[in-house]
Write an enzyme that holds these catalytic residues in place. Sequence first.
Site, short mmCIF file in Angstrom:
data_model
loop_
_atom_site.label_atom_id
_atom_site.label_comp_id
_atom_site.label_asym_id
_atom_site.label_seq_id
_atom_site.Cartn_x
_atom_site.Cartn_y
_atom_site.Cartn_z
N SER A 285 0.94 -1.02 -0.11
CA SER A 285 0.06 -0.06 0.18
C SER A 285 0.88 1.38 0.28
CB SER A 285 -1.13 -0.01 1.31
OG SER A 285 -1.30 1.15 1.43
N TYR B 93 -2.50 -0.33 9.94
CA TYR B 93 -2.32 -0.73 8.77
C TYR B 93 -0.80 -0.20 8.26
CZ TYR B 93 -3.86 -1.53 3.89
OH TYR B 93 -3.94 -1.94 2.37
N LYS C 2 2.13 -2.81 6.49
CA LYS C 2 2.46 -2.56 5.22
C LYS C 2 3.84 -1.99 5.16
CE LYS C 2 -1.39 -4.00 3.31
NZ LYS C 2 -1.35 -5.15 2.74
#
Length: 246
Positions: free
Chosen positions: A138, A151, A155
């Site tokens: 991402s 998150y 990532k």
Amino acid sequence: MSFDKGLFTNKTILVAGAGKGIGLACAVMAAKYGANVIAVARTQADLDKLISLYPENINGWAMDVSSETFFQRVKDLPILHGLVNNAGINRVGPMQGQSSENIDAVIDLNIRTLYKISQAAITPMLNADGAAIVNMSSQMGFVGSPNRTLYCMSKHAVEGVTKAMAVELAEHNIRVNTVAPTFVLTPMTAPMFEDEDFKKFVFDMIPLGRLGKVEDIANSCTFLLSDLASMITGTSIKVDGGWTAR
């Protein structure tokens, strides 16, 4: 514009998290260009819809991608030329409010499961004359963002482990890269953009001024899986409309 129709002829490609969105698009595109696709998702109904598009090319596995049963099934494959590690989750919210359950869930699927699938895939990939792994990252693997500590953590880890995997597996001619999308409009993300403040924040951050499409991400995955990218390993294609260039 398109890739050659025979790009993946006689190649087997596994897509983990193929039921919807980006994973679905990756599986469809791989089948379109001749691959024997193993599409993995929890929901049989999603797989049935996918298989109906290319019934001769797609084999559906209705499995939990984080299970030991799945890891062993991957390891037992006779040969594997490509892997898309697309399964992942997000738990959005302020850091102070993140529960241990949320922390563990994100780490387990986004990091541990990705690692375990890749680990299992090495065995059948050794039987191929070169193979490729694409880990779904991402733009949040390169920057920070409010309410996305979990998150971003996961990532950034994906970016790090991808580099290490690429270096270690190079001697076996197994290439490992990531694709790092910006926000992509899918049924899952659509409700987020009903919040006008959030929508403005996202569009203000993307110089191209638009969201990604699942096909944008699938195109990059297709390229990295193919022999067109035979000298590319340990890096990332950022499909982010310029977000991380600021």
